[in-house]
Design an enzyme around this catalytic site. Sequence first.
Site: not given
Ligand code: CP
Ligand code: NVA
Length: 305
Positions: A103, A130, A133, A225, A265, A293
């Site tokens: 990440r 992502h 997701q 989102d 998400c 997930r």
């Molecule tokens: N949806 C998602 O990726 O959640 P987290 O940021 O908690 O991993």
């Molecule tokens: N769009 C959001 C998704 C979190 C899972 C972000 O990048 O923070």
Amino acid sequence: MVKHLLSMQDLSPEEIHSLLERASYFKKQRLNRILSDELKGKTIALIFQKPSTRTRVSFETGIHELGGNPLFLNAQELQLSRGETIADTARTLSRYVHGIVARVTSHNYLIELSKHGTIPVINALSPLEHPCQTLADLLTIREHKVKLKGLKLAWVSDGNNVCNSLLLGCTLVGINISAACPKGYEPPPEVVKQAQKNAAKSGAKIEILNDPKKAVTNANVVYSDVWVSMGQKKEAQKRLRAFKEYQINAKLLKLAKGDAIVMHCLPAHRGQEITAEVIDGPRSVVWDQAENRLHVQKAILYTAI
Ligand code: CP
Ligand code: NVA
């Protein structure tokens, strides 16, 4: 060849369907308490430069359930934080572990990891995409709607990472997607262009709009989102103003099909991008999404490692 998952576009429609099949199989096996050992003797490094609840816990649990060893690495505690390059980190980790889940704060870091390492790299969220997701979302939609092709998904929020992966994923498998984003917050043109190419092949329709009502009309799936993604704290006030009309609430939802499902998400901000009434209401499938997930990521690891 090493199989990376940096973008939804790294997958063909056939590969997406076979990942969903494998994920459903793992889901059933888990219900019957059947364990497997596909990752026995293998270690997967999890590099996180941003916070996470779902992604971290589902990957750590999934790797464990496949008999492997998850190795969580807080980016702040790696030499990366003292200036060691991504390339050297990738070369080093490739000598110890069998895969990297990352990440990252820049999508280029994923490209660097995949270029300089010799092991699979899986995108656990970047500012651009992502994909884990989206795969969990497609599994969730399939569970609730049986088929994917021909459905309409309405995105009402920012043209962000989750939106980009959905645009690519939906158009690859033939889901029609209408994304409503405020002016200036639409998805990047190169992503839209690729999604249009996918749509031409799969027969899906794609629309980028500035009108949430039009997007949601007759939708089978309504997706929300956050308005402020990780790393955008400085823009928060400006964004909260720009997105005011992009809330998923009971009134907007009335325009969707009578049996439409609502997705997010997570994490969610009740009262901002979605009301508590909707996210905690009978149409919401957000906890199925979160659960899926785990199953989908086990399928990704099974296929890639
Ligand atoms: N949806 C998602 O990726 O959640 P987290 O940021 O908690 O991993
Ligand atoms: N769009 C959001 C998704 C979190 C899972 C972000 O990048 O923070």
